[in-house]
Design a protein around this motif. Structure first.
Motif, PDB file in Angstrom:
ATOM      1  N   THR A  48       0.839  -1.204   0.000  1.00  0.00           N
ATOM      2  CA  THR A  48       0.000   0.000   0.000  1.00  0.00           C
ATOM      3  C   THR A  48       0.870   1.249   0.000  1.00  0.00           C
ATOM      4  OG1 THR A  48      -1.678  -1.190   1.246  1.00  0.00           O
ATOM      5  CG2 THR A  48      -1.840   1.206   1.228  1.00  0.00           C
ATOM      6  N   LEU A  49       1.939   1.235   0.782  1.00  0.00           N
ATOM      7  CA  LEU A  49       2.855   2.370   0.836  1.00  0.00           C
ATOM      8  C   LEU A  49       3.521   2.608  -0.517  1.00  0.00           C
ATOM      9  CD1 LEU A  49       4.119   4.467   2.758  1.00  0.00           C
ATOM     10  CD2 LEU A  49       5.942   2.824   3.151  1.00  0.00           C
ATOM     11  N   VAL A  50       3.917   1.544  -1.193  1.00  0.00           N
ATOM     12  CA  VAL A  50       4.538   1.677  -2.514  1.00  0.00           C
ATOM     13  C   VAL A  50       3.549   2.277  -3.508  1.00  0.00           C
ATOM     14  CG1 VAL A  50       5.412   0.332  -4.477  1.00  0.00           C
ATOM     15  CG2 VAL A  50       6.261  -0.115  -2.189  1.00  0.00           C
ATOM     16  N   GLU A  51       2.302   1.836  -3.470  1.00  0.00           N
ATOM     17  CA  GLU A  51       1.287   2.382  -4.379  1.00  0.00           C
ATOM     18  C   GLU A  51       1.069   3.874  -4.109  1.00  0.00           C
ATOM     19  OE1 GLU A  51      -0.153   0.994  -6.997  1.00  0.00           O
ATOM     20  OE2 GLU A  51       1.103  -0.757  -6.634  1.00  0.00           O
ATOM     21  N   GLN A  52       1.033   4.267  -2.849  1.00  0.00           N
ATOM     22  CA  GLN A  52       0.860   5.681  -2.519  1.00  0.00           C
ATOM     23  C   GLN A  52       2.058   6.498  -2.982  1.00  0.00           C
ATOM     24  OE1 GLN A  52       0.069   5.831   1.677  1.00  0.00           O
ATOM     25  NE2 GLN A  52      -2.054   5.192   1.454  1.00  0.00           N
ATOM     26  N   GLN A  53       3.261   5.958  -2.847  1.00  0.00           N
ATOM     27  CA  GLN A  53       4.441   6.676  -3.307  1.00  0.00           C
ATOM     28  C   GLN A  53       4.433   6.822  -4.819  1.00  0.00           C
ATOM     29  OE1 GLN A  53       7.784   4.545  -1.664  1.00  0.00           O
ATOM     30  NE2 GLN A  53       7.786   5.755   0.204  1.00  0.00           N
ATOM     31  N   LYS A  54       3.975   5.805  -5.528  1.00  0.00           N
ATOM     32  CA  LYS A  54       3.874   5.912  -6.987  1.00  0.00           C
ATOM     33  C   LYS A  54       2.891   7.002  -7.382  1.00  0.00           C
ATOM     34  CE  LYS A  54       5.168   1.173  -8.133  1.00  0.00           C
ATOM     35  NZ  LYS A  54       4.719  -0.128  -8.667  1.00  0.00           N
ATOM     36  N   ARG A  55       1.773   7.078  -6.678  1.00  0.00           N
ATOM     37  CA  ARG A  55       0.799   8.152  -6.954  1.00  0.00           C
ATOM     38  C   ARG A  55       1.411   9.519  -6.671  1.00  0.00           C
ATOM     39  NH1 ARG A  55      -3.833   5.561  -3.578  1.00  0.00           N
ATOM     40  NH2 ARG A  55      -3.975   3.583  -4.675  1.00  0.00           N
ATOM     41  N   GLN A  56       2.169   9.625  -5.586  1.00  0.00           N
ATOM     42  CA  GLN A  56       2.806  10.898  -5.260  1.00  0.00           C
ATOM     43  C   GLN A  56       3.814  11.283  -6.338  1.00  0.00           C
ATOM     44  OE1 GLN A  56       4.452  10.419  -1.342  1.00  0.00           O
ATOM     45  NE2 GLN A  56       2.570  11.090  -0.327  1.00  0.00           N
ATOM     46  N   ILE A  57       4.515  10.318  -6.880  1.00  0.00           N
ATOM     47  CA  ILE A  57       5.507  10.614  -7.916  1.00  0.00           C
ATOM     48  C   ILE A  57       4.804  11.112  -9.169  1.00  0.00           C
ATOM     49  CG2 ILE A  57       7.185   9.530  -9.476  1.00  0.00           C
ATOM     50  CD1 ILE A  57       7.958   7.772  -7.051  1.00  0.00           C
ATOM     51  N   VAL A  58       3.683  10.475  -9.518  1.00  0.00           N
ATOM     52  CA  VAL A  58       2.924  10.930 -10.686  1.00  0.00           C
ATOM     53  C   VAL A  58       2.446  12.367 -10.463  1.00  0.00           C
ATOM     54  CG1 VAL A  58       0.802  10.567 -11.988  1.00  0.00           C
ATOM     55  CG2 VAL A  58       2.261   8.617 -11.422  1.00  0.00           C
ATOM     56  N   LEU A  60       3.781  14.588  -8.481  1.00  0.00           N
ATOM     57  CA  LEU A  60       4.955  15.457  -8.474  1.00  0.00           C
ATOM     58  C   LEU A  60       5.407  15.770  -9.894  1.00  0.00           C
ATOM     59  CD1 LEU A  60       7.123  16.914  -6.845  1.00  0.00           C
ATOM     60  CD2 LEU A  60       8.413  14.783  -6.796  1.00  0.00           C
ATOM     61  N   ARG A  61       5.381  14.780 -10.747  1.00  0.00           N
ATOM     62  CA  ARG A  61       5.761  15.022 -12.149  1.00  0.00           C
ATOM     63  C   ARG A  61       4.781  15.968 -12.818  1.00  0.00           C
ATOM     64  NH1 ARG A  61       7.528   8.855 -13.447  1.00  0.00           N
ATOM     65  NH2 ARG A  61       9.591   9.000 -12.515  1.00  0.00           N
ATOM     66  N   ARG A  62       3.496  15.799 -12.532  1.00  0.00           N
ATOM     67  CA  ARG A  62       2.495  16.725 -13.091  1.00  0.00           C
ATOM     68  C   ARG A  62       2.745  18.144 -12.589  1.00  0.00           C
ATOM     69  NH1 ARG A  62      -3.138  13.363 -12.349  1.00  0.00           N
ATOM     70  NH2 ARG A  62      -2.622  11.670 -13.783  1.00  0.00           N
ATOM     71  N   LEU A  63       3.043  18.277 -11.294  1.00  0.00           N
ATOM     72  CA  LEU A  63       3.318  19.605 -10.743  1.00  0.00           C
ATOM     73  C   LEU A  63       4.572  20.211 -11.365  1.00  0.00           C
ATOM     74  CD1 LEU A  63       2.552  19.098  -6.949  1.00  0.00           C
ATOM     75  CD2 LEU A  63       1.321  20.557  -8.544  1.00  0.00           C
ATOM     76  N   CYS A  64       5.588  19.389 -11.560  1.00  0.00           N
ATOM     77  CA  CYS A  64       6.821  19.898 -12.184  1.00  0.00           C
ATOM     78  C   CYS A  64       6.568  20.347 -13.610  1.00  0.00           C
ATOM     79  CB  CYS A  64       7.912  18.829 -12.158  1.00  0.00           C
ATOM     80  SG  CYS A  64       8.575  18.516 -10.522  1.00  0.00           S
ATOM     81  N   ASP A  91       8.217  25.430  -4.426  1.00  0.00           N
ATOM     82  CA  ASP A  91       9.302  24.641  -3.845  1.00  0.00           C
ATOM     83  C   ASP A  91       8.962  24.229  -2.418  1.00  0.00           C
ATOM     84  OD1 ASP A  91      10.799  24.733  -6.132  1.00  0.00           O
ATOM     85  OD2 ASP A  91      12.038  26.441  -5.469  1.00  0.00           O
ATOM     86  N   ASP A  92       8.273  25.079  -1.677  1.00  0.00           N
ATOM     87  CA  ASP A  92       7.871  24.740  -0.317  1.00  0.00           C
ATOM     88  C   ASP A  92       6.856  23.597  -0.316  1.00  0.00           C
ATOM     89  OD1 ASP A  92       9.526  26.696   0.642  1.00  0.00           O
ATOM     90  OD2 ASP A  92       7.949  28.202   0.845  1.00  0.00           O
ATOM     91  N   ASP A  93       6.018  23.504  -1.354  1.00  0.00           N
ATOM     92  CA  ASP A  93       5.029  22.432  -1.444  1.00  0.00           C
ATOM     93  C   ASP A  93       5.698  21.077  -1.679  1.00  0.00           C
ATOM     94  OD1 ASP A  93       3.033  24.262  -1.068  1.00  0.00           O
ATOM     95  OD2 ASP A  93       2.611  24.512  -3.198  1.00  0.00           O
ATOM     96  N   PHE A  94       6.819  21.054  -2.367  1.00  0.00           N
ATOM     97  CA  PHE A  94       7.477  19.793  -2.704  1.00  0.00           C
ATOM     98  C   PHE A  94       8.095  19.128  -1.485  1.00  0.00           C
ATOM     99  CE2 PHE A  94       8.175  21.780  -7.057  1.00  0.00           C
ATOM    100  CZ  PHE A  94       7.010  21.242  -7.535  1.00  0.00           C
TER     101      PHE A  94
END
Length: 101
Positions: A48-58, A60-64, A91-94
């Motif tokens: 579950t933690l890995v899935e949440q981290q993958k969502r966060q990465i997606v 983060l990429r959208r935000l970037c 940058d503070d949000d990241f």
């Protein structure tokens, strides 16, 4: 001699030893099974933690990508101070996001 070798106790000993072995086996099985269940729960939580981290990465990429597009559009408009403030706020949000390892 008959007092030393009582036939009732000799025939009862294998039954007692067998009962003790069964009880020890059940106790051992209980602890092994309990450890297995805990390990399965930890694996499920880690998945579950890995899935949440993958969502966060997606996200983060959208935000970037959105941030890069916003910086390009601000550079084209010519204002100097506003993009730096907006970039610093982003940058503070990241900081609150967890990076993939």
């Amino acid at each position: 001699m008959e007092n030393v070798m009582n036939p009732g106790t000799v025939t009862l000993m294998p039954l007692v030893i067998s009962a003790i072995m069964v009880i020890l086996g059940l106790v051992l099985w209980f602890f092994v099974n309990r450890a297995s269940v805990k390990a399965n729960q930890q694996i499920a939580l880690l998945n579950t933690l890995v899935e949440q981290q993958k969502r966060q990465i997606v996200l983060l990429r959208r935000l970037c990508d959105a941030n890069e597009q916003a910086e390009v559009s601000h550079e084209d408009s010519g204002s100097g101070a506003a993009p730096q403030v907006a970039a610093q706020e982003n940058d503070d949000d990241f900081i609150s996001l967890v990076a993939e390892r």
